[in-house]
Design an enzyme around this catalytic site. Structure first.
Site: not given
Ligand code: GUN
Length: 718
Positions: A113, A148, A221
């Site tokens: 992430d 994002d 989200g």
């Molecule tokens: N991890 C939990 N929710 C999100 C999100 O909306 N975007 C990203 N990049 N990681 C997340």
């Protein structure tokens, strides 16, 4: 070695094989049950078999060692946070020098992430959108995530529009920066607005970089919704977002990892999950089970079993020191999570994922509310993003199933049953002629009640007697799912409903019966309700049965294959068949040719090559190409669905090889998964016939995997 983990049982798995260069980032659908699919995503560190959970590994706090996840639990992919590594000087240096796989000691697929979630929790992040993608590329991540803009559910529409637009604005630059080797997640934001989720799905899935588009679309989200158990909103978002995400992109529910949610989420089309829940809940002395979470302090015996807990009592675990305890519980939580996903995959394979989702919906009031809301959507099929997905979901189910169908209050709303009933009411017609040769319209409906399947045994006598008495009778059988034509008596699930014997004895009131008959256009006719009897001692029995057999073939061709009853009658003129030991038709011949065989497992039809040739001759044209507008005349009987094969593949498929995705130029939109179809060339010439594995929409997008399981090639050497 973690406490409670027995060294003797650890097996060391070999490292994964990288995919072929041309397969990098491709997703294939291997098996499906409606929107639920068993898929395979190809990467340089092996393929991920979905649906699956990416366990979150915090590089600073490795509750379960990634190597153990690989060796012991068969975890094919995990997720870590590149922003956490980037911010930490030592980890950053190590990751850049040795690569992320060495840093984590994990040979499988590493997903990462980008820091967006940290921006949601802490307000901001220090890294730029391009910089964090470049970092993920440079440390050798397999599937990274662009930066994002997190859209919270409580944000205003204007704020959420900004989150969608700004995320989309960063998409192409991120894809270009990722280069050739790094696959990217393209998150879909949009809060609680269906139209924004659909717009985000469309923007993100159409973004393309120098090398490729996004490999996966996570739905972002949603963590705040799951924290507050707002499951109706969660599933609404999934349905809205899916309306515009093409089927060749796996869908990831960001931050979703409670096993309770897996069956429903998978039934609605989620492929990937990730969560730190296994470790976080363990630190809080909580155990995951497939039906909820329990506190260790509240149990005297284990509510769910695992190898980790085996040999320990709750009392003993309570007495452990806190590190040892949380490691043990994390192992248990991961095992339970993996076991529930295995159960879901198995349910997809045997066509019971919806049944599992239905069962699990009773585990929590919030989940039950969400499930009932989804059923309403399936019923209403609104003209909005949620309706688009629910219609596709229903249409992508195989309406005919082998195996038993467990009866429940919600059974009639299972998508494949809705699909079968929709096909029945759209395509079934009363016979055009009767066993005595008369051709006028029907004069009555005869409903056999109180008989259990197989109805050809339990009710044949009553059916034949009714037809002898009045040949122009439409004979129906009463089932817990409503009246069905006797001609379809061996079609599963109708004939395989499982429940106590008295489900077949129920006497429905006139209104209920009329409602069922209305859907089939029979409501204007006088209704005669009769009891079953099995003996049929009439001199006309053989003639009546031959007529009933022909009706069965014509009706199945109409309902399951879209062949008009007029064409079905032509095809079956003078037909004959053998009967099996269970008194069912086998090998139907007409005009001296074997045209088809009823499937004994589920009552569907298997075409024979001569039957396929004769069906193709009714309209020897290829379907519309995928890139051309469909001339949709909306016929109830558009004919047997066809798949148009690319010339290069004709020699192989013509010899009987399967049709592979990527070699299909067009497919009829009414193609039905699990049901017969024809494979034709650009002139409409028959190449093969088989069973559709995916929908036409999926064939237009997927590039890997089987599109049609071919039964017979039409170009085989004699
Ligand atoms: N991890 C939990 N929710 C999100 C999100 O909306 N975007 C990203 N990049 N990681 C997340």
């Amino acid at each position: 070695m973690a406490s409670g983990v027995r060294a003797g049982s650890v097996s060391v798995r070999p490292d994964p094989e990288p995919c072929r260069a041309q397969d990098l980032g491709l997703f294939e659908v291997v098996t499906r049950d409606g929107a639920a699919r068993i898929g395979r995503l190809h990467t340089l560190h092996g393929s991920i078999n979905t649906p699956m959970l990416l366990p979150v590994v915090n590089p600073n706090l490795r509750t379960i060692e990634p190597r153990e996840m690989w060796d012991r639990y068969g975890v094919e992919a995990l997720i870590t946070n590149s922003y956490v590594i980037w911010k930490h000087d030592e980890l950053r240096g190590q990751a850049l020098a040795d690569g992320i796989h060495a840093l984590l000691d994990f040979p499988g697929v590493v997903v990462s992430d980008s820091g967006t979630f940290q921006s949601y929790v802490y307000g901001d992040v220090e890294v730029g959108a391009e910089e964090i993608v470049a970092f993920q590329r440079d440390i050798g991540v397999d599937i990274g995530t662009m930066l994002d803009v997190f859209g919270r559910p409580d944000m205003s529409r204007a704020e959420l529009e900004h989150s969608v637009e700004e995320t989309a604005a960063r998409a192409e630059q991120s894809l270009d920066t990722a280069g050739d080797g790094l696959l990217l997640n393209g998150p879909v934001q949009g809060g609680l607005y269906d139209d924004l989720r659909a717009a985000a799905g469309s923007l993100m899935s159409s973004a393309s970089g120098e090398h490729r588009g996004f490999a996966v679309h996570p739905i972002g989200g949603i963590v705040p919704l799951m924290e507050r158990q707002r499951y109706r909103a969660l599933f609404r978002i999934l349905l809205a977002a899916r309306s515009t995400i093409p089927p060749d992109r796996p869908i990831h529910l960001f931050g979703c990892g409670h096993p309770l949610l897996f069956p429903m989420a998978i039934a609605l089309g989620a492929d990937l999950f990730d969560s730190a829940a296994y470790a976080i809940f363990a630190r809080d002395d909580r155990l995951l089970t497939p039906t909820g979470t329990v506190k260790l302090a509240d149990v005297r015996e284990w509510p769910a079993h695992s190898a980790a807990l085996f040999g320990h009592t709750p009392h003993e675990v309570m007495a452990m020191d806190s590190d040892e305890r949380s490691t043990l519980l994390a192992h248990h939580n991961l095992e339970v999570t993996q076991a529930e996903l295995a159960r879901c995959r198995e349910a997809i394979r045997n066509g019971t994922i919806w049944q599992l989702a239905e069962q699990r919906s009773h585990s929590s009031p919030q989940l039950r509310d969400a499930f009932l809301w989804v059923l309403e959507q399936l019923y209403e099929l609104a003209d909005d993003p949620v309706g688009v997905t629910t219609l596709n979901l229903m249409a992508s189910t195989n309406p005919v199933r082998s195996g038993g169908e467990h009866l429940s209050d919600d059974v009639g709303m299972r998508p494949h049953i809705l699909h079968l009933h929709a096909l029945l009411s759209m395509r079934w017609r009363v016979p055009g002629s009767w066993w005595d040769g008369s051709e006028e319209g029907p004069v009555r409906v005869v409903l056999v009640e109180g008989a259990a399947p197989p109805w050809r045994d339990s009710a044949l006598g009553a059916v034949v007697s009714a037809l002898v008495e009045e040949p122009r009778s439409v004979v129906m059988v009463s089932t817990p799912l409503g009246p069905i034509p006797f001609s379809l008596e061996d079609l599963s699930p109708w004939c395989h409903l499982e429940g106590p014997d008295d489900i077949w004895m129920e006497a429905y009131d006139n209104d209920e019966i009329t409602e069922g008959l209305e859907g089939l256009g029979l409501d204007g006719l006088p209704l005669v309700r009769i009891a079953p009897s099995s003996d049929s001692e009439h001199e006309q029995t053989t003639t009546v049965r031959a007529w009933l057999d022909r009706c069965a073939v014509v009706d199945k061709l109409a309902v399951l294959c879209g062949v008009s009853p007029i064409d079905g009658c032509m095809l079956t003129d003078g037909m004959s068949s053998r009967r099996s030991r269970t008194d069912r038709m086998v090998n139907v011949h007409s005009g001296g040719e074997h045209i088809l065989s009823p499937r004994l497992t589920d009552g569907g039809l298997t075409l024979a090559l001569d039957g396929a040739r004769r069906l193709n001759a009714l309209d020897p044209n290829p379907p519309t190409a995928f890139d051309e507008p469909i001339d949709d005349e909306g016929s109830d009987h558009p004919g047997i669905p066809r798949v148009w094969l690319l010339d290069d593949a004709i020699p192989f498929v013509g010899q009987g090889r399967n049709v592979m995705q990527g070699y299909v130029l067009g497919a009829d939109p009414h193609l039905t998964c699990g049901q017969p179809c024809l494979v034709v060339d650009g002139n409409g010439g028959l190449v093969a016939h088989g069973i559709a594995v995916t929908t036409a929409l999926e064939m237009a997008h997927l590039k890997k995997g089987i599109a049609v399981r071919v039964r017979d090639g039409a170009l085989k050497d004699p």
